[in-house]
Design a protein around this motif. Structure first.
Motif, PDB file in Angstrom:
ATOM      1  N   SER A 165     -75.802 -34.785  50.660  1.00  0.00           N
ATOM      2  CA  SER A 165     -77.007 -34.565  50.434  1.00  0.00           C
ATOM      3  C   SER A 165     -77.803 -35.833  51.044  1.00  0.00           C
ATOM      4  O   SER A 165     -79.140 -35.630  51.567  1.00  0.00           O
ATOM      5  CB  SER A 165     -77.312 -34.707  48.705  1.00  0.00           C
ATOM      6  OG  SER A 165     -76.817 -35.726  48.279  1.00  0.00           O
ATOM      7  N   ARG A 166     -77.174 -37.011  51.141  1.00  0.00           N
ATOM      8  CA  ARG A 166     -77.757 -38.034  51.799  1.00  0.00           C
ATOM      9  C   ARG A 166     -78.078 -37.690  53.337  1.00  0.00           C
ATOM     10  O   ARG A 166     -78.794 -38.098  53.880  1.00  0.00           O
ATOM     11  CB  ARG A 166     -76.857 -39.449  51.632  1.00  0.00           C
ATOM     12  CG  ARG A 166     -77.450 -40.592  52.491  1.00  0.00           C
ATOM     13  CD  ARG A 166     -76.664 -41.793  51.916  1.00  0.00           C
ATOM     14  NE  ARG A 166     -76.547 -42.837  52.778  1.00  0.00           N
ATOM     15  CZ  ARG A 166     -77.280 -43.209  53.721  1.00  0.00           C
ATOM     16  NH1 ARG A 166     -78.383 -42.806  54.100  1.00  0.00           N
ATOM     17  NH2 ARG A 166     -77.020 -44.482  54.294  1.00  0.00           N
ATOM     18  N   LEU A 167     -77.150 -37.218  53.724  1.00  0.00           N
ATOM     19  CA  LEU A 167     -76.994 -36.832  55.305  1.00  0.00           C
ATOM     20  C   LEU A 167     -78.221 -35.909  55.507  1.00  0.00           C
ATOM     21  O   LEU A 167     -78.890 -35.882  56.679  1.00  0.00           O
ATOM     22  CB  LEU A 167     -75.707 -36.368  55.872  1.00  0.00           C
ATOM     23  CG  LEU A 167     -75.689 -35.761  57.399  1.00  0.00           C
ATOM     24  CD1 LEU A 167     -75.778 -37.250  57.980  1.00  0.00           C
ATOM     25  CD2 LEU A 167     -74.554 -35.197  57.668  1.00  0.00           C
ATOM     26  N   THR A 168     -78.395 -34.788  54.885  1.00  0.00           N
ATOM     27  CA  THR A 168     -79.372 -33.834  55.021  1.00  0.00           C
ATOM     28  C   THR A 168     -80.817 -34.699  54.776  1.00  0.00           C
ATOM     29  O   THR A 168     -81.790 -34.133  55.570  1.00  0.00           O
ATOM     30  CB  THR A 168     -79.239 -32.824  53.841  1.00  0.00           C
ATOM     31  OG1 THR A 168     -77.955 -32.165  53.971  1.00  0.00           O
ATOM     32  CG2 THR A 168     -80.363 -31.559  53.844  1.00  0.00           C
ATOM     33  N   MET A 169     -80.745 -35.444  53.884  1.00  0.00           N
ATOM     34  CA  MET A 169     -82.005 -36.142  53.891  1.00  0.00           C
ATOM     35  C   MET A 169     -82.555 -36.884  55.000  1.00  0.00           C
ATOM     36  O   MET A 169     -83.664 -37.238  55.509  1.00  0.00           O
ATOM     37  CB  MET A 169     -82.234 -37.019  52.408  1.00  0.00           C
ATOM     38  CG  MET A 169     -83.455 -37.813  52.045  1.00  0.00           C
ATOM     39  SD  MET A 169     -83.650 -39.647  52.341  1.00  0.00           S
ATOM     40  CE  MET A 169     -81.875 -40.188  52.314  1.00  0.00           C
ATOM     41  N   LEU A 170     -81.418 -37.740  55.631  1.00  0.00           N
ATOM     42  CA  LEU A 170     -81.634 -38.469  56.767  1.00  0.00           C
ATOM     43  C   LEU A 170     -81.881 -37.855  58.045  1.00  0.00           C
ATOM     44  O   LEU A 170     -82.954 -37.998  58.742  1.00  0.00           O
ATOM     45  CB  LEU A 170     -80.199 -39.252  56.984  1.00  0.00           C
ATOM     46  CG  LEU A 170     -80.030 -40.474  56.471  1.00  0.00           C
ATOM     47  CD1 LEU A 170     -78.661 -41.189  56.437  1.00  0.00           C
ATOM     48  CD2 LEU A 170     -81.052 -41.641  56.717  1.00  0.00           C
ATOM     49  N   LEU A 171     -81.405 -36.592  57.959  1.00  0.00           N
ATOM     50  CA  LEU A 171     -81.531 -35.789  59.283  1.00  0.00           C
ATOM     51  C   LEU A 171     -82.958 -35.134  59.198  1.00  0.00           C
ATOM     52  O   LEU A 171     -83.733 -35.022  60.227  1.00  0.00           O
ATOM     53  CB  LEU A 171     -80.790 -34.501  59.240  1.00  0.00           C
ATOM     54  CG  LEU A 171     -79.118 -34.800  59.699  1.00  0.00           C
ATOM     55  CD1 LEU A 171     -78.370 -33.472  59.652  1.00  0.00           C
ATOM     56  CD2 LEU A 171     -79.030 -35.477  60.924  1.00  0.00           C
ATOM     57  N   ASN A 172     -83.378 -34.786  57.875  1.00  0.00           N
ATOM     58  CA  ASN A 172     -84.748 -34.414  57.827  1.00  0.00           C
ATOM     59  C   ASN A 172     -85.925 -35.441  58.259  1.00  0.00           C
ATOM     60  O   ASN A 172     -86.836 -35.273  59.018  1.00  0.00           O
ATOM     61  CB  ASN A 172     -85.107 -33.952  56.319  1.00  0.00           C
ATOM     62  CG  ASN A 172     -86.443 -33.330  56.315  1.00  0.00           C
ATOM     63  OD1 ASN A 172     -86.809 -32.637  57.158  1.00  0.00           O
ATOM     64  ND2 ASN A 172     -87.175 -33.645  55.059  1.00  0.00           N
ATOM     65  N   ARG A 173     -85.464 -36.795  57.534  1.00  0.00           N
ATOM     66  CA  ARG A 173     -86.450 -37.697  57.866  1.00  0.00           C
ATOM     67  C   ARG A 173     -86.419 -38.187  59.442  1.00  0.00           C
ATOM     68  O   ARG A 173     -87.474 -38.386  60.118  1.00  0.00           O
ATOM     69  CB  ARG A 173     -85.984 -39.125  57.286  1.00  0.00           C
ATOM     70  CG  ARG A 173     -86.901 -40.196  57.575  1.00  0.00           C
ATOM     71  CD  ARG A 173     -86.585 -41.283  56.614  1.00  0.00           C
ATOM     72  NE  ARG A 173     -85.323 -41.935  56.747  1.00  0.00           N
ATOM     73  CZ  ARG A 173     -84.575 -42.832  56.375  1.00  0.00           C
ATOM     74  NH1 ARG A 173     -85.324 -43.693  55.774  1.00  0.00           N
ATOM     75  NH2 ARG A 173     -83.317 -43.184  56.704  1.00  0.00           N
TER      76      ARG A 173
END
Length: 175
Positions: A87-95
């Protein structure tokens, strides 16, 4: 084929990882700006994800090929078996994909690519390709043309018996 460059834009890389499920990517280098990319090696998706979690290695674009002082991450830091926090990676990719700051930042992939990655020529024997794939336990194999430019990637799914037989039957059937 989705290829990466030795010097890759953070926003583009984030969009690529968010939009594909590929396990690995060929990395190319352009000898001159107007030339096509020449195959340099491969990098795994997990390694790219680990690199993106270390924002301190991102750098602004420079006109020359060199990058500044940031030492490369250790193998232990990027050589993981699985991601600890998806979930952290998904948030980072989106940012990274949406924040304009990351349009101007790049990452140097050169220290992290597998420069000894196997590749085969486009007209290489299917039988020998299968043998290489199986005996070396590969997950993907880059296909290059005579100028060493990437033209495809073979995965394990491509060499599974039933789909392979079906594709061969279609290719060999009279028109």
């Amino acid at each position: 084929v989705r290829v990466l460059h030795l010097k890759e834009n953070i926003a583009s890389l984030a969009r690529l990882l968010a939009s594909t499920s590929h396990g690995g990517f060929p990395v190319v280098c352009r000898p001159k700006p107007d030339h096509a990319g020449v195959f340099q090696g491969t990098i795994k998706r997990l390694e790219l994800c680990m690199l993106l979690e270390n924002e301190h290695i991102f750098e602004p674009e420079t006109n020359n090929e060199s990058f500044s002082s940031c030492p490369p991450l250790s193998y232990e830091k990027i050589g993981v078996e699985k991601l600890s926090n998806l979930s952290r990676l998904t948030m980072l990719l989106n940012r990274y994909a949406t924040d304009p700051r990351y349009q101007q930042l790049f990452i140097n992939l050169e220290p992290y690519i597998n420069k000894s990655a196997m590749s085969v020529q486009a007209h290489f024997s299917l039988q020998r390709t299968y043998i290489i794939f199986r005996t070396l336990g590969l997950r993907h194999l880059t296909v290059v043309d005579q100028q060493n430019q990437v033209v495809g990637v073979i995965t394990r799914k491509d060499l599974m018996p039933f789909p392979l037989e079906e594709r061969l039957r279609l290719q060999l059937a009279p028109q």
